[in-house]
Design an enzyme around this catalytic site. Structure first.
Site, PDB file in Angstrom:
ATOM      1  N   ASN A  95       0.850  -1.200   0.000  1.00 22.75           N
ATOM      2  CA  ASN A  95       0.000   0.000   0.000  1.00 22.75           C
ATOM      3  C   ASN A  95       0.880   1.243   0.000  1.00 22.75           C
ATOM      4  O   ASN A  95       2.104   1.147  -0.064  1.00 22.75           O
ATOM      5  CB  ASN A  95      -0.951  -0.018   1.203  1.00 22.75           C
ATOM      6  CG  ASN A  95      -0.169  -0.071   2.500  1.00 22.75           C
ATOM      7  OD1 ASN A  95       0.583   0.833   2.833  1.00 22.75           O
ATOM      8  ND2 ASN A  95      -0.328  -1.164   3.239  1.00 22.75           N
TER       9      ASN A  95
ATOM     10  N   ASP B 170      -4.319  -6.368   5.225  1.00 27.66           N
ATOM     11  CA  ASP B 170      -5.354  -7.161   5.898  1.00 27.66           C
ATOM     12  C   ASP B 170      -5.425  -8.571   5.325  1.00 27.66           C
ATOM     13  O   ASP B 170      -5.932  -9.479   5.958  1.00 27.66           O
ATOM     14  CB  ASP B 170      -6.719  -6.483   5.732  1.00 27.66           C
ATOM     15  CG  ASP B 170      -6.811  -5.222   6.575  1.00 27.66           C
ATOM     16  OD1 ASP B 170      -6.226  -5.218   7.677  1.00 27.66           O
ATOM     17  OD2 ASP B 170      -7.436  -4.237   6.131  1.00 27.66           O
TER      18      ASP B 170
ATOM     19  N   LYS C 188       8.010 -17.314 -10.929  1.00 24.25           N
ATOM     20  CA  LYS C 188       7.241 -16.193 -11.494  1.00 24.25           C
ATOM     21  C   LYS C 188       5.996 -16.730 -12.207  1.00 24.25           C
ATOM     22  O   LYS C 188       6.095 -17.668 -13.017  1.00 24.25           O
ATOM     23  CB  LYS C 188       8.137 -15.448 -12.486  1.00 24.25           C
ATOM     24  CG  LYS C 188       7.473 -14.256 -13.089  1.00 24.25           C
ATOM     25  CD  LYS C 188       8.349 -13.595 -14.133  1.00 24.25           C
ATOM     26  CE  LYS C 188       7.545 -12.533 -14.859  1.00 24.25           C
ATOM     27  NZ  LYS C 188       8.145 -12.135 -16.113  1.00 24.25           N
TER      28      LYS C 188
ATOM     29  N   ASP D 186      -4.199 -10.303  13.168  1.00 25.69           N
ATOM     30  CA  ASP D 186      -4.376  -8.934  13.645  1.00 25.69           C
ATOM     31  C   ASP D 186      -3.316  -8.666  14.726  1.00 25.69           C
ATOM     32  O   ASP D 186      -3.421  -9.154  15.854  1.00 25.69           O
ATOM     33  CB  ASP D 186      -5.801  -8.758  14.195  1.00 25.69           C
ATOM     34  CG  ASP D 186      -6.126  -7.290  14.379  1.00 25.69           C
ATOM     35  OD1 ASP D 186      -5.241  -6.543  14.866  1.00 25.69           O
ATOM     36  OD2 ASP D 186      -7.241  -6.876  14.023  1.00 25.69           O
ATOM     37  N   ILE D 187      -2.306  -7.892  14.332  1.00 26.95           N
ATOM     38  CA  ILE D 187      -1.150  -7.686  15.215  1.00 26.95           C
ATOM     39  C   ILE D 187      -1.559  -7.003  16.515  1.00 26.95           C
ATOM     40  O   ILE D 187      -1.208  -7.415  17.619  1.00 26.95           O
ATOM     41  CB  ILE D 187      -0.084  -6.838  14.479  1.00 26.95           C
ATOM     42  CG1 ILE D 187       0.370  -7.563  13.211  1.00 26.95           C
ATOM     43  CG2 ILE D 187       1.087  -6.519  15.389  1.00 26.95           C
ATOM     44  CD1 ILE D 187       1.278  -6.760  12.302  1.00 26.95           C
TER      45      ILE D 187
ATOM     46  N   PHE E 100      -4.267   2.961  15.097  1.00 25.55           N
ATOM     47  CA  PHE E 100      -4.616   3.982  14.121  1.00 25.55           C
ATOM     48  C   PHE E 100      -5.825   3.494  13.340  1.00 25.55           C
ATOM     49  O   PHE E 100      -6.045   2.285  13.216  1.00 25.55           O
ATOM     50  CB  PHE E 100      -3.444   4.234  13.154  1.00 25.55           C
ATOM     51  CG  PHE E 100      -2.496   5.286  13.659  1.00 25.55           C
ATOM     52  CD1 PHE E 100      -1.684   5.038  14.748  1.00 25.55           C
ATOM     53  CD2 PHE E 100      -2.433   6.536  13.042  1.00 25.55           C
ATOM     54  CE1 PHE E 100      -0.818   6.009  15.213  1.00 25.55           C
ATOM     55  CE2 PHE E 100      -1.576   7.510  13.505  1.00 25.55           C
ATOM     56  CZ  PHE E 100      -0.769   7.250  14.591  1.00 25.55           C
TER      57      PHE E 100
ATOM     58  N   LYS F  53     -13.380   0.332  16.154  1.00 22.92           N
ATOM     59  CA  LYS F  53     -12.070  -0.348  16.248  1.00 22.92           C
ATOM     60  C   LYS F  53     -11.516  -0.266  17.673  1.00 22.92           C
ATOM     61  O   LYS F  53     -10.899  -1.205  18.167  1.00 22.92           O
ATOM     62  CB  LYS F  53     -11.069   0.289  15.273  1.00 22.92           C
ATOM     63  CG  LYS F  53     -11.224  -0.243  13.860  1.00 22.92           C
ATOM     64  CD  LYS F  53     -10.287   0.397  12.853  1.00 22.92           C
ATOM     65  CE  LYS F  53     -10.666  -0.055  11.450  1.00 22.92           C
ATOM     66  NZ  LYS F  53     -10.102   0.713  10.371  1.00 22.92           N
TER      67      LYS F  53
ATOM     68  N   LYS G 279     -10.952  -3.927  19.128  1.00 25.56           N
ATOM     69  CA  LYS G 279      -9.550  -4.353  19.308  1.00 25.56           C
ATOM     70  C   LYS G 279      -9.079  -4.123  20.744  1.00 25.56           C
ATOM     71  O   LYS G 279      -7.913  -4.330  21.048  1.00 25.56           O
ATOM     72  CB  LYS G 279      -8.657  -3.614  18.308  1.00 25.56           C
ATOM     73  CG  LYS G 279      -9.008  -3.927  16.837  1.00 25.56           C
ATOM     74  CD  LYS G 279      -7.960  -3.442  15.862  1.00 25.56           C
ATOM     75  CE  LYS G 279      -8.393  -3.701  14.420  1.00 25.56           C
ATOM     76  NZ  LYS G 279      -7.294  -4.062  13.526  1.00 25.56           N
TER      77      LYS G 279
HETATM   78  O1  PMT Z   1       3.004   5.937   6.579  1.00 25.52           O
HETATM   79  P1  PMT Z   1       2.487   7.297   6.172  1.00 25.52           P
HETATM   80  O2  PMT Z   1       2.571   7.537   4.690  1.00 25.52           O
HETATM   81  O3  PMT Z   1       3.102   8.397   6.997  1.00 25.52           O
HETATM   82  O4  PMT Z   1       0.916   7.330   6.488  1.00 25.52           O
HETATM   83  C1  PMT Z   1       0.447   7.215   7.792  1.00 25.52           C
HETATM   84  C2  PMT Z   1      -0.766   6.265   7.876  1.00 25.52           C
HETATM   85  C3  PMT Z   1      -1.932   6.866   7.097  1.00 25.52           C
HETATM   86  C4  PMT Z   1      -0.399   4.905   7.303  1.00 25.52           C
HETATM   87  C5  PMT Z   1      -1.083   6.128   9.417  1.00 25.52           C
HETATM   88  O5  PMT Z   1      -1.423   7.385   9.928  1.00 25.52           O
HETATM   89  C6  PMT Z   1      -2.229   5.146   9.649  1.00 25.52           C
HETATM   90  O6  PMT Z   1      -3.389   5.489   9.588  1.00 25.52           O
HETATM   91  N1  PMT Z   1      -1.868   3.861   9.937  1.00 25.52           N
HETATM   92  C7  PMT Z   1      -2.810   2.766  10.083  1.00 25.52           C
HETATM   93  C8  PMT Z   1      -3.285   2.328   8.728  1.00 25.52           C
HETATM   94  C9  PMT Z   1      -4.213   1.120   8.803  1.00 25.52           C
HETATM   95  O7  PMT Z   1      -3.829   0.063   8.426  1.00 25.52           O
HETATM   96  O8  PMT Z   1      -5.353   1.361   9.377  1.00 25.52           O
HETATM   97  P2  PMT Z   1      -6.539   0.245   9.583  1.00 25.52           P
HETATM   98  O9  PMT Z   1      -7.717   1.077   9.924  1.00 25.52           O
HETATM   99  O10 PMT Z   1      -6.593  -0.642   8.365  1.00 25.52           O
HETATM  100  O11 PMT Z   1      -6.024  -0.610  10.802  1.00 25.52           O
HETATM  101  C10 PMT Z   1      -6.400  -0.347  12.165  1.00 25.52           C
HETATM  102  C11 PMT Z   1      -5.275  -0.673  13.124  1.00 25.52           C
HETATM  103  O12 PMT Z   1      -5.042  -2.081  13.125  1.00 25.52           O
HETATM  104  C12 PMT Z   1      -3.951  -0.008  12.787  1.00 25.52           C
HETATM  105  O13 PMT Z   1      -3.364   0.434  13.991  1.00 25.52           O
HETATM  106  C13 PMT Z   1      -3.140  -1.147  12.161  1.00 25.52           C
HETATM  107  O14 PMT Z   1      -1.731  -0.974  12.399  1.00 25.52           O
HETATM  108  C14 PMT Z   1      -3.688  -2.359  12.905  1.00 25.52           C
HETATM  109  N2  PMT Z   1      -3.624  -3.639  12.139  1.00 25.52           N
HETATM  110  C15 PMT Z   1      -4.233  -3.766  10.934  1.00 25.52           C
HETATM  111  C16 PMT Z   1      -4.190  -4.989  10.294  1.00 25.52           C
HETATM  112  C17 PMT Z   1      -3.497  -6.069  10.901  1.00 25.52           C
HETATM  113  N3  PMT Z   1      -3.404  -7.253  10.311  1.00 25.52           N
HETATM  114  N4  PMT Z   1      -2.917  -5.892  12.091  1.00 25.52           N
HETATM  115  C18 PMT Z   1      -2.962  -4.711  12.725  1.00 25.52           C
HETATM  116  O15 PMT Z   1      -2.408  -4.565  13.818  1.00 25.52           O
END
Ligand code: PMT
Length: 394
Positions: free
Chosen positions: A201, A270, A280, A299-300, A317, A331, A335
């Site tokens: 991404n 995700d 390949k 989910d970390i 975030f 969330k 979470k």
């Molecule tokens: O990196 P930059 O270009 O500076 O941009 C910053 C950002 C936009 C990436 C950052 O501010 C941000 O929003 N990060 C979280 C992005 C995200 O994956 O959001 P989410 O809404 O999909 O996930 C929610 C939370 O679950 C996040 O804290 C994520 O780290 C966590 N997660 C998600 C999937 C997963 N398998 N495990 C996780 O822990």
């Protein structure tokens, strides 16, 4: 107070001033006559947003003892570039222009940033002058080594603006987070499809790195689990490089119990391909489509909040494009987070791969908006908010 001497490196002062202001500093500029030959007072006035001081004999300013006023105003006096001549005049205690007079009159610490030809720098008199200034408690920052404008190679280059900003921040840091520890994830993940292709991404890592930098600058111990990005590791931060969501999960699991605070800023994939092809994936004649089968990643953050021993205070975030509060709060609960930072990633100039961001913080019984600012600024503000909430929840 930025005191600009007459050297070619004076051009760096424009960028230095801009970067200091970006970090919240107020910068006023004093220039020597020679400095004005290298960079104009108009440029420095526009960038610093203050009139530039350049004359000891300006009747209007001196009617109210202008040079004493300026000297008292400063929290730090930075002499940059400090030429051999400026260093010699300051060492001798001369006050034959505004800059040396202000240097004499100030009670603020003085940081000298040498910049001159390498031979002039190595000259015995310059070395003795610098030794004298060090003995008097002046800070000597640099010089750096490298190619010089005159073609020589060696010590004498003025430190780069970003390095100076880091030294200034370090100078003012009161290490109030000494003894605290942060685990932070940043950047994207890469989910392999075959040996040369992957899903990823647009995350640049800038937001997570800014948080790591802000915490480390205040003396916290910081471990940064970083997806594949090219950013420089912030000073005093331990960086662990990972590729996939699975790698990130494993590293976070390995370290989470040893940190008080976990900030999950990474944009973790995700989904990941069910299988990584050994070779390949080739196009097949007559076949215009392929189907990629994906499976959910672990989910970390949820694995961290599920910890029963040494669970860190956990901040997530939420990258949203609509119904931000509703999704962020959902969330927060699902979470089991202590705080969630929602960003609206549909807006231009913020969120993914931008230098700026705005965050809306939500926790069980409150919320706070951190309005649009540089990610560096938001990083500092966020660390302060996290520490306040952490201390309340102790
Ligand atoms: O990196 P930059 O270009 O500076 O941009 C910053 C950002 C936009 C990436 C950052 O501010 C941000 O929003 N990060 C979280 C992005 C995200 O994956 O959001 P989410 O809404 O999909 O996930 C929610 C939370 O679950 C996040 O804290 C994520 O780290 C966590 N997660 C998600 C999937 C997963 N398998 N495990 C996780 O822990």
């Amino acid at each position: 107070m930025l005191g600009i001497g007459g050297g070619i490196a004076a051009y760096k002062c424009a960028d230095l001033t801009r970067r200091l202001i970006e970090r919240g500093a107020e910068v006023k500029v004093v220039m020597t006559e020679a400095a004005k030959k290298f960079i104009t007072p108009l440029t420095m006035q526009a960038i610093s947003r203050h009139p530039v001081f350049d004359s000891l004999l300006d009747p209007t300013a001196e009617a109210s003892m202008g040079h004493i006023k300026i000297a008292k105003w400063a929290d730090l006096m930075l002499l940059a570039p400090a030429t051999a001549d400026l260093i010699a005049r300051v060492t001798a205690g001369m006050g034959n222009d505004l800059l040396t007079s202000v240097s004499l009159a100030t009670g603020a610490p003085i940081a000298v940033v040498p910049a001159m030809n390498q031979q002039m720098y190595h000259a015995t008199v310059t070395q003795e002058n610098l030794a004298t200034l060090t003995r008097r408690g002046h800070l000597i920052w640099g010089p750096a080594s490298g190619e010089q404008v005159c073609g020589d190679i060696g010590l004498g280059r003025m430190l780069e603006p970003l390095k100076l900003v880091a030294l200034i921040e370090e100078h003012f840091s009161d290490n109030d987070l000494d003894g605290m520890s942060f685990l932070i994830t940043a950047g994207p993940t890469r989910e392999a499809i075959d040996p040369i292709r992957y899903l990823t991404n647009k995350s640049s890592g800038k937001m997570g790195y800014a948080i790591a930098d802000a915490a480390a600058k205040r003396g916290a111990k910081v471990t940064l689990v970083s997806g594949p990005i090219q950013l420089a590791t912030p000073t005093n931060v331990e960086r662990i490089n990972v590729q996939s969501a699975e790698d990130m999960h494993n590293e976070v699991q390995r370290h989470a119990g040893q940190h008080q605070i976990f900030v999950a800023c990474a944009a973790v994939s995700d989904f990941t391909p069910v299988q990584v092809a050994d070779h390949k994936i080739k196009k097949k004649t007559g076949c215009d489509k392929i189907t990629l089968s994906l499976v959910k990643t672990k989910d970390i953050i949820a694995s961290v909040t599920a910890m029963t021993n040494n669970r860190p205070f956990t901040i997530g975030f939420a990258a949203e494009t609509q119904d931000i509060e509703q999704y962020a709060r959902s969330k927060l609960t699902k979470k089991n987070l202590d705080l969630i930072c929602a960003n609206d990633v549909s807006r231009k100039n913020q969120g993914f791969n931008s230098d700026q961001n705005a965050l809306h913080l939500y926790w069980a019984n409150g919320d706070k908006l951190l309005p649009l600012a540089s990610k560096i600024d938001i990083g500092h503000q966020l660390v302060s908010e996290i520490v306040t909430l952490f201390n309340k929840n102790k």
